[in-house]
Motif scaffolding. Structure first.
Motif, PDB file in Angstrom:
ATOM      1  N   ILE A 122      -3.239   1.746  -6.228  1.00  0.00           N
ATOM      2  CA  ILE A 122      -4.319   2.379  -5.555  1.00  0.00           C
ATOM      3  C   ILE A 122      -5.269   1.479  -4.779  1.00  0.00           C
ATOM      4  O   ILE A 122      -5.658   1.860  -3.693  1.00  0.00           O
ATOM      5  CB  ILE A 122      -5.161   3.159  -6.711  1.00  0.00           C
ATOM      6  CG1 ILE A 122      -4.472   4.078  -7.527  1.00  0.00           C
ATOM      7  CG2 ILE A 122      -6.541   3.500  -6.179  1.00  0.00           C
ATOM      8  CD1 ILE A 122      -4.049   5.216  -6.447  1.00  0.00           C
ATOM      9  N   VAL A 123      -5.369   0.189  -5.452  1.00  0.00           N
ATOM     10  CA  VAL A 123      -6.030  -0.878  -4.637  1.00  0.00           C
ATOM     11  C   VAL A 123      -5.410  -1.168  -2.980  1.00  0.00           C
ATOM     12  O   VAL A 123      -6.118  -1.088  -2.081  1.00  0.00           O
ATOM     13  CB  VAL A 123      -6.281  -2.252  -5.406  1.00  0.00           C
ATOM     14  CG1 VAL A 123      -6.832  -3.161  -4.256  1.00  0.00           C
ATOM     15  CG2 VAL A 123      -7.312  -1.955  -6.604  1.00  0.00           C
ATOM     16  N   ALA A 124      -3.938  -1.008  -3.193  1.00  0.00           N
ATOM     17  CA  ALA A 124      -3.183  -1.421  -2.014  1.00  0.00           C
ATOM     18  C   ALA A 124      -3.287  -0.260  -1.151  1.00  0.00           C
ATOM     19  O   ALA A 124      -3.440  -0.530   0.090  1.00  0.00           O
ATOM     20  CB  ALA A 124      -1.654  -1.725  -2.520  1.00  0.00           C
ATOM     21  N   LEU A 125      -3.218   0.743  -1.578  1.00  0.00           N
ATOM     22  CA  LEU A 125      -3.404   2.185  -0.587  1.00  0.00           C
ATOM     23  C   LEU A 125      -4.914   2.127  -0.056  1.00  0.00           C
ATOM     24  O   LEU A 125      -5.058   2.548   0.976  1.00  0.00           O
ATOM     25  CB  LEU A 125      -3.092   3.227  -1.490  1.00  0.00           C
ATOM     26  CG  LEU A 125      -1.766   3.435  -1.997  1.00  0.00           C
ATOM     27  CD1 LEU A 125      -1.466   4.863  -2.702  1.00  0.00           C
ATOM     28  CD2 LEU A 125      -0.641   3.633  -0.673  1.00  0.00           C
ATOM     29  N   ASP A 126      -5.950   1.667  -0.789  1.00  0.00           N
ATOM     30  CA  ASP A 126      -7.236   1.948  -0.536  1.00  0.00           C
ATOM     31  C   ASP A 126      -7.334   0.983   0.632  1.00  0.00           C
ATOM     32  O   ASP A 126      -8.574   0.873   1.477  1.00  0.00           O
ATOM     33  CB  ASP A 126      -8.278   1.354  -1.684  1.00  0.00           C
ATOM     34  CG  ASP A 126      -8.427   2.411  -2.340  1.00  0.00           C
ATOM     35  OD1 ASP A 126      -8.260   3.609  -2.212  1.00  0.00           O
ATOM     36  OD2 ASP A 126      -9.050   2.345  -3.477  1.00  0.00           O
ATOM     37  N   VAL A 127      -6.497  -0.255   0.849  1.00  0.00           N
ATOM     38  CA  VAL A 127      -6.662  -1.066   1.982  1.00  0.00           C
ATOM     39  C   VAL A 127      -6.483  -0.215   3.326  1.00  0.00           C
ATOM     40  O   VAL A 127      -7.140  -0.501   4.198  1.00  0.00           O
ATOM     41  CB  VAL A 127      -5.507  -2.041   2.157  1.00  0.00           C
ATOM     42  CG1 VAL A 127      -5.651  -3.105   3.235  1.00  0.00           C
ATOM     43  CG2 VAL A 127      -5.686  -2.989   0.814  1.00  0.00           C
ATOM     44  N   GLY A 128      -5.542   0.833   3.193  1.00  0.00           N
ATOM     45  CA  GLY A 128      -5.639   1.672   4.426  1.00  0.00           C
ATOM     46  C   GLY A 128      -6.924   2.380   4.577  1.00  0.00           C
ATOM     47  O   GLY A 128      -7.287   2.789   5.680  1.00  0.00           O
ATOM     48  N   TYR A 129      -7.470   2.831   3.506  1.00  0.00           N
ATOM     49  CA  TYR A 129      -8.914   3.292   3.985  1.00  0.00           C
ATOM     50  C   TYR A 129      -9.999   2.506   4.423  1.00  0.00           C
ATOM     51  O   TYR A 129     -10.627   2.792   5.166  1.00  0.00           O
ATOM     52  CB  TYR A 129      -9.310   3.926   2.260  1.00  0.00           C
ATOM     53  CG  TYR A 129     -11.065   4.043   2.360  1.00  0.00           C
ATOM     54  CD1 TYR A 129     -11.608   5.197   3.042  1.00  0.00           C
ATOM     55  CD2 TYR A 129     -11.748   3.085   1.580  1.00  0.00           C
ATOM     56  CE1 TYR A 129     -12.782   5.183   2.961  1.00  0.00           C
ATOM     57  CE2 TYR A 129     -13.122   2.992   1.667  1.00  0.00           C
ATOM     58  CZ  TYR A 129     -13.606   4.221   2.266  1.00  0.00           C
ATOM     59  OH  TYR A 129     -15.159   4.279   2.524  1.00  0.00           O
ATOM     60  N   VAL A 130      -9.943   1.333   3.924  1.00  0.00           N
ATOM     61  CA  VAL A 130     -10.649  -0.085   4.329  1.00  0.00           C
ATOM     62  C   VAL A 130     -10.582  -0.158   5.838  1.00  0.00           C
ATOM     63  O   VAL A 130     -11.446   0.148   6.620  1.00  0.00           O
ATOM     64  CB  VAL A 130     -10.679  -1.215   3.556  1.00  0.00           C
ATOM     65  CG1 VAL A 130     -11.408  -2.188   4.071  1.00  0.00           C
ATOM     66  CG2 VAL A 130     -11.179  -1.079   2.018  1.00  0.00           C
ATOM     67  N   LEU A 131      -9.229   0.025   6.166  1.00  0.00           N
ATOM     68  CA  LEU A 131      -9.039  -0.286   7.740  1.00  0.00           C
ATOM     69  C   LEU A 131      -9.562   0.948   8.574  1.00  0.00           C
ATOM     70  O   LEU A 131     -10.057   0.844   9.735  1.00  0.00           O
ATOM     71  CB  LEU A 131      -7.627  -0.355   7.754  1.00  0.00           C
ATOM     72  CG  LEU A 131      -6.897  -1.657   7.297  1.00  0.00           C
ATOM     73  CD1 LEU A 131      -5.526  -1.642   7.526  1.00  0.00           C
ATOM     74  CD2 LEU A 131      -7.588  -2.986   7.769  1.00  0.00           C
ATOM     75  N   GLY A 132      -9.443   2.048   7.925  1.00  0.00           N
ATOM     76  CA  GLY A 132      -9.961   3.292   8.646  1.00  0.00           C
ATOM     77  C   GLY A 132     -11.247   3.477   8.599  1.00  0.00           C
ATOM     78  O   GLY A 132     -12.099   3.691   9.616  1.00  0.00           O
ATOM     79  N   GLY A 133     -11.879   3.460   7.105  1.00  0.00           N
ATOM     80  CA  GLY A 133     -13.458   3.485   7.042  1.00  0.00           C
ATOM     81  C   GLY A 133     -14.214   2.186   7.970  1.00  0.00           C
ATOM     82  O   GLY A 133     -15.310   2.493   8.309  1.00  0.00           O
ATOM     83  N   ILE A 134     -13.560   1.047   7.981  1.00  0.00           N
ATOM     84  CA  ILE A 134     -14.351  -0.021   8.528  1.00  0.00           C
ATOM     85  C   ILE A 134     -14.536   0.176  10.181  1.00  0.00           C
ATOM     86  O   ILE A 134     -15.533  -0.173  10.612  1.00  0.00           O
ATOM     87  CB  ILE A 134     -13.378  -1.174   8.346  1.00  0.00           C
ATOM     88  CG1 ILE A 134     -14.340  -2.606   8.322  1.00  0.00           C
ATOM     89  CG2 ILE A 134     -12.587  -1.538   9.630  1.00  0.00           C
ATOM     90  CD1 ILE A 134     -13.645  -3.711   8.041  1.00  0.00           C
ATOM     91  N   ILE A 135     -13.779   0.994  10.704  1.00  0.00           N
ATOM     92  CA  ILE A 135     -14.160   1.512  11.966  1.00  0.00           C
ATOM     93  C   ILE A 135     -15.362   2.101  12.266  1.00  0.00           C
ATOM     94  O   ILE A 135     -16.364   1.956  12.981  1.00  0.00           O
ATOM     95  CB  ILE A 135     -12.909   2.489  12.657  1.00  0.00           C
ATOM     96  CG1 ILE A 135     -11.737   1.490  12.572  1.00  0.00           C
ATOM     97  CG2 ILE A 135     -13.169   2.873  14.113  1.00  0.00           C
ATOM     98  CD1 ILE A 135     -10.503   2.282  13.147  1.00  0.00           C
TER      99      ILE A 135
END
Length: 315
Positions: A243-256
């Motif tokens: 889940i943490v690894a998948l959340d990296v994708g969220y971070v990359l999207g949310g960080i925008i």
């Protein structure tokens, strides 16, 4: 972990990035933007536009342009920004360093808060603290980043005046002011991460505490903290790593979104400016770098899997 696996996984990452590069280059070629017009402006004459297209190789077949661009990427040459006229790589590297700092602080805060909250909720299952953590998790997951960021600015910057609303100060210039400007963005990103991961930790730990091997450990007379740490928690954390690894994708999207709201000149805001100005080399480089970051995060998750569970062997 064998060298054969590392070689195979590295090859898979390179193959993934190759596919991403084809997609990114192809998409940017069909965007309603003309590189020659972006460089010379709307008032350029047809002769000037034809000359710049010839110089840049824009009249070549697309596959020739792609191979030329890919060859430059392999050697570290991502081209020149159409907006600034400067090499793309240094600008992307500088923006990425700011985003990585923001992401690292957010993920670090998430781990510091989510793991204890999830463990506490699992150990106190059905009690008020469990209900409170679950309620806070639902609220955190329900709020999108732009809502959380806006509320944070209104409360802590405008009403209370405790923190600066927007802006960025380099860490090397003034560490105290830099961290002060990062508090609200980090809290905004971490809120959803903490809610997501704490729920996962609670769910997996509750299941682990009711397994046969945990019952056997208790029957041996081991203290509850030893049973929790050595037997239940170690196995409960394995799905959490995914889940943490998948959340990296969220971070990359949310960080925008977060970088745009808080005016942080990171990779996300750089991409937004590049899209607004049809800066194709910057868009291509930014998308490729973000894809590479996600691939590396998943690779590190596999390494963490093997470190936590010695039974996992990558061959």
């Amino acid at each position: 972990m064998s060298g054969r696996y590392l070689l195979r996984r590295t090859g898979l990452i390179l193959y993934t990035l190759l596919v991403v590069s084809v997609l990114v280059f192809g998409i940017t070629q069909v965007l309603p933007a003309d590189a020659a017009t972006m460089l010379l402006g709307e008032n350029a004459t047809p002769e000037q536009l034809a000359a710049i297209r010839e110089r840049l190789g824009l009249n070549d077949p697309i596959w020739t342009q792609y191979l030329r661009w890919l060859g430059g990427v392999v050697t570290g040459d991502f081209g020149t920004s159409m907006r600034t006229g400067l090499p793309v790589l240094p600008q992307i590297a500088e923006a990425l360093s700011r985003s990585l700092l923001l992401a690292a602080l957010s993920i670090g805060l998430m781990l510091v808060l989510a793991l204890p909250l999830g463990i506490l909720a699992a150990v106190r299952r059905g009690r008020p603290v469990d209900l409170l953590v679950s309620l806070a998790s639902y609220v955190g997951i329900s709020l999108p980043e732009f809502v959380t960021a806006t509320l944070a600015i209104l409360v802590f910057a405008d009403w209370l005046g405790w923190l600066p609303p927007t802006g960025y100060v380099p860490l090397t210039e003034d560490p105290a002011r830099s961290l002060l400007h990062l508090i609200l963005p980090v809290a905004t990103i971490s809120l959803i991460l903490v809610a997501h991961v704490s729920r996962m930790v609670r769910s997996e730990l509750v299941d682990a505490l009711h397994t046969d091997y945990v019952r056997a450990a208790r029957l041996k007379g081991l203290p509850e903290r030893v049973v929790l740490r050595r037997h239940a928690l170690r196995n409960a954390l394995l799905p959490t790593i995914t889940i943490v690894a998948l959340d990296v994708g969220y971070v990359l999207g949310g960080i925008i979104v977060v970088e745009e709201i808080f005016a942080i000149p990171g990779i996300g805001r750089t991409l937004i400016v590049a899209v607004q100005n049809r800066d194709l080399p910057m868009i291509q480089a930014g998308a490729l770098v973000m894809a590479a970051t996600y691939c590396i995060a998943n690779f590190l998750a596999d390494l963490a899997y093997a470190a936590l569970d010695r039974r996992i062997q990558y061959g």
